[in-house]
Design a protein around this motif. Structure first.
Motif, PDB file in Angstrom:
ATOM      1  N   PRO A   8       7.395 -25.543  -4.667  1.00 47.03           N
ATOM      2  CA  PRO A   8       7.711 -26.697  -5.938  1.00 47.03           C
ATOM      3  C   PRO A   8       7.908 -28.006  -5.069  1.00 47.03           C
ATOM      4  O   PRO A   8       8.044 -28.177  -3.861  1.00 47.03           O
ATOM      5  N   LEU A   9       7.693 -28.998  -5.935  1.00 45.18           N
ATOM      6  CA  LEU A   9       7.755 -30.489  -5.140  1.00 45.18           C
ATOM      7  C   LEU A   9       9.298 -30.675  -5.623  1.00 45.18           C
ATOM      8  O   LEU A   9      10.123 -30.318  -6.313  1.00 45.18           O
ATOM      9  N   LEU A  10       9.755 -31.782  -4.536  1.00 45.92           N
ATOM     10  CA  LEU A  10      11.120 -32.208  -4.571  1.00 45.92           C
ATOM     11  C   LEU A  10      11.467 -32.781  -6.053  1.00 45.92           C
ATOM     12  O   LEU A  10      12.281 -32.358  -6.651  1.00 45.92           O
ATOM     13  N   TYR A  83      13.831 -20.362  -3.174  1.00 45.61           N
ATOM     14  CA  TYR A  83      12.384 -20.297  -3.788  1.00 45.61           C
ATOM     15  C   TYR A  83      11.768 -19.802  -2.307  1.00 45.61           C
ATOM     16  O   TYR A  83      10.773 -18.805  -2.661  1.00 45.61           O
ATOM     17  N   ALA A  84      11.940 -20.285  -1.241  1.00 44.05           N
ATOM     18  CA  ALA A  84      11.355 -19.879  -0.345  1.00 44.05           C
ATOM     19  C   ALA A  84      11.609 -18.042   0.157  1.00 44.05           C
ATOM     20  O   ALA A  84      10.838 -17.441   0.720  1.00 44.05           O
ATOM     21  N   SER A  85      12.805 -17.714  -0.022  1.00 45.28           N
ATOM     22  CA  SER A  85      12.865 -16.269   0.176  1.00 45.28           C
ATOM     23  C   SER A  85      12.359 -15.596  -0.839  1.00 45.28           C
ATOM     24  O   SER A  85      12.091 -14.475  -0.672  1.00 45.28           O
ATOM     25  N   VAL A  86      12.027 -16.122  -2.008  1.00 45.67           N
ATOM     26  CA  VAL A  86      10.996 -15.169  -2.858  1.00 45.67           C
ATOM     27  C   VAL A  86       9.563 -15.292  -2.567  1.00 45.67           C
ATOM     28  O   VAL A  86       9.054 -14.182  -2.674  1.00 45.67           O
TER      29      VAL A  86
ATOM     30  N   SER B  54       6.986 -40.167  -1.647  1.00 46.99           N
ATOM     31  CA  SER B  54       6.666 -39.256  -2.906  1.00 46.99           C
ATOM     32  C   SER B  54       6.920 -37.794  -2.579  1.00 46.99           C
ATOM     33  O   SER B  54       7.178 -37.613  -1.191  1.00 46.99           O
ATOM     34  N   SER B  55       6.991 -36.863  -3.656  1.00 39.29           N
ATOM     35  CA  SER B  55       7.317 -35.558  -3.179  1.00 39.29           C
ATOM     36  C   SER B  55       6.481 -34.853  -2.664  1.00 39.29           C
ATOM     37  O   SER B  55       6.526 -34.255  -1.554  1.00 39.29           O
TER      38      SER B  55
END
Lengths: 97, 97
Positions: A8-10, A83-86, B54-55
């Motif tokens: 995902p984006l920040l 998220y990274a762990s998933v 930007s993200s």
């Protein structure tokens, strides 16, 4: 969404975090946008991850939520970690795609 | 700087963090900007806190640095915490002004 990137984006994760903080406080978009002196539409777009929050407006929003920016960023970092762990699990990666 | 606000902005603290990560890796602006596919001038402005990343470009920069975004955000959160703990001391606040 076949072209959806894996991470995902920040602005998306930050928006989720800000919305969760606001709803846990049982406050409306109108209340917080007014306290932060930003438009309701802008805050809504930021919460939905559709708009980048400038540093100045992010400070105003976290001030209006009465939550230090360090706490917001901590929460965002935890969400990225989760998220990274998933996504290391192939089955989940295909579900997320 | 009499009008300098007390709290730093996210782009300033984020820029410091990204620059420190890069210099600890002994890599040049040119190397990292090339790896991230952003212009050298853009990366330089981001590191100096003069431009909002930007993200998408933040993800590219953290990827080029081979550091998860969660680690960058953790570092940024720690810096904000450290700053907040310093600014409660009046003498430091006047030094920072």
């Amino acid at each position: 969404m076949p072209n959806r990137q894996v991470n995902p984006l920040l602005r998306e994760v930050l928006g989720d975090s800000l919305r969760d903080i606001r709803t846990r406080q049982r406050r409306t978009l109108r209340e917080v946008s007014s306290a932060a002196r930003v438009s309701l539409g802008y805050l809504s777009e930021v919460e939905r991850g559709e708009k980048e929050a400038s540093s100045e407006l992010l400070a105003a929003i976290s001030g209006a939520l009465d939550v230090p920016l360090s706490v917001v960023l901590d929460d965002v970092a935890r969400r990225f970690e989760a998220y990274a762990s998933v996504t290391v699990l192939p089955v989940r990666a295909s579900v997320a795609a």
